[in-house]
Design an enzyme around this catalytic site. Structure first.
Site, PDB file in Angstrom:
ATOM      1  N   ILE A   1       5.889  -9.672 -11.906  1.00  0.00           N
ATOM      2  CA  ILE A   1       5.834 -10.762 -12.882  1.00  0.00           C
ATOM      3  C   ILE A   1       4.838 -11.851 -12.496  1.00  0.00           C
ATOM      4  CG2 ILE A   1       8.159 -10.422 -13.810  1.00  0.00           C
ATOM      5  CD1 ILE A   1       9.143 -12.668 -11.979  1.00  0.00           C
TER       6      ILE A   1
ATOM      7  N   GLY B   1      -0.174 -13.788  -6.806  1.00  0.00           N
ATOM      8  CA  GLY B   1      -0.988 -14.879  -6.306  1.00  0.00           C
ATOM      9  C   GLY B   1      -1.849 -14.440  -5.140  1.00  0.00           C
ATOM     10  N   ALA B   2      -2.568 -15.406  -4.575  1.00  0.00           N
ATOM     11  CA  ALA B   2      -3.453 -15.105  -3.456  1.00  0.00           C
ATOM     12  C   ALA B   2      -2.668 -14.681  -2.219  1.00  0.00           C
ATOM     13  CB  ALA B   2      -4.305 -16.328  -3.134  1.00  0.00           C
ATOM     14  N   GLU B   3      -1.453 -15.230  -2.082  1.00  0.00           N
ATOM     15  CA  GLU B   3      -0.675 -14.956  -0.877  1.00  0.00           C
ATOM     16  C   GLU B   3       0.441 -13.940  -1.101  1.00  0.00           C
ATOM     17  OE1 GLU B   3       1.511 -17.564   2.574  1.00  0.00           O
ATOM     18  OE2 GLU B   3       2.164 -17.864   0.520  1.00  0.00           O
ATOM     19  N   ALA B   4       1.030 -13.936  -2.283  1.00  0.00           N
ATOM     20  CA  ALA B   4       2.232 -13.124  -2.475  1.00  0.00           C
ATOM     21  C   ALA B   4       2.311 -12.538  -3.875  1.00  0.00           C
ATOM     22  CB  ALA B   4       3.481 -13.967  -2.202  1.00  0.00           C
TER      23      ALA B   4
ATOM     24  N   ILE C   1       5.269 -11.382  -6.817  1.00  0.00           N
ATOM     25  CA  ILE C   1       6.644 -11.654  -7.215  1.00  0.00           C
ATOM     26  C   ILE C   1       7.108 -10.559  -8.172  1.00  0.00           C
ATOM     27  CG2 ILE C   1       8.241 -13.324  -8.230  1.00  0.00           C
ATOM     28  CD1 ILE C   1       6.870 -14.416  -5.785  1.00  0.00           C
TER      29      ILE C   1
ATOM     30  N   LYS D   1      20.500 -10.686 -11.343  1.00  0.00           N
ATOM     31  CA  LYS D   1      19.072 -10.776 -11.631  1.00  0.00           C
ATOM     32  C   LYS D   1      18.412 -11.533 -10.488  1.00  0.00           C
ATOM     33  CE  LYS D   1      16.107 -11.755 -15.633  1.00  0.00           C
ATOM     34  NZ  LYS D   1      16.075 -12.369 -16.985  1.00  0.00           N
TER      35      LYS D   1
ATOM     36  N   ASP E   1       3.694 -27.681  -2.650  1.00  0.00           N
ATOM     37  CA  ASP E   1       3.035 -27.319  -3.916  1.00  0.00           C
ATOM     38  C   ASP E   1       3.863 -27.845  -5.082  1.00  0.00           C
ATOM     39  OD1 ASP E   1       1.442 -26.290  -5.880  1.00  0.00           O
ATOM     40  OD2 ASP E   1       1.965 -24.194  -5.548  1.00  0.00           O
TER      41      ASP E   1
END
Length: 209
Positions: A4, A7-10, A12, A21, A117
């Site tokens: 879903i 990103g640059a690091e992870a 999801i 859920k 962040d």
């Protein structure tokens, strides 16, 4: 599992965890880094994120419940938080939530916890109130120094830069945040505000240059 967000690091993923859920956050290996260094960084950041969420929770700040984490695989499985994020709330004219955001950020900052962040998309209004997600870039500082004030100011400025985008409403929105922030930070809020002003002034100078 369903991807879903990436990103640059992870990455999801949406998943089910024993009937609940949930989301799985995986810090993927970086091919450009030395394998041992890469393993160390991903392991450390995974532990750091879980620790930061636990610290926030002990302060009375809502965060996703952590169901499972594996530092060696750089994986965290946590509660899927349903609700509207702060960006959507502001878009609907529900500005008063910014006062609560300021209060909760101030509560974390007064304990030395830096989120890392504070983007509006990382603050979600759910049935249990405002929930803060994505503590992966956060840190915990002990004691009060000028350096601490600078780091807290940088944290706040992430949110303020987003609020700048709301044109003539921007100052009103920022004032609501600061109102809540001062309730928790008291006299230390002045030091953070001064550092924010310095950061923003230097940023404007850099843009003009």
């Amino acid at each position: 599992m369903q991807l879903i967000a990436k990103g640059a690091e992870a990455e999801i993923y949406l998943m089910e965890w024993f009937g609940l859920k949930a989301v799985l956050k995986w810090r993927k290996p970086k091919a450009y880094r030395d394998p041992e260094l890469d393993r160390y960084i991903r392991r450390r950041r995974t532990i750091n994120e879980v620790r930061n969420m636990y610290t926030a929770h002990t302060l009375g700040v809502r965060t996703p419940a952590v169901y499972f984490f594996d530092p060696e695989k750089a994986v965290i499985i946590m509660e899927y938080v349903e609700g509207k994020n702060l960006r959507d709330l502001i878009g609907e004219g529900r500005y008063s939530h910014l006062r609560d955001v300021g209060r909760l950020v101030g509560r974390m900052h007064s304990a030395g916890l830096i989120h890392g962040d504070l983007a509006p998309t990382n603050i979600i209004l759910t049935r249990g109130g405002l929930c803060f997600i994505d503590f992966g870039l956060g840190e915990h500082r002990k004691g009060w120094t000028r350096r601490t004030a600078v780091l807290l100011a940088r944290d706040v400025n992430v949110l303020l830069r987003t609020l700048d985008l709301y044109g003539e409403k921007a100052e009103e929105l920022k004032a609501l945040f600061w109102e809540g922030y001062r309730q928790e930070m008291h006299e230390k809020a002045t030091a953070v505000e001064k550092e924010v002003a310095r950061i923003r002034a230097s940023g404007r100078y850099a843009e003009r240059s």
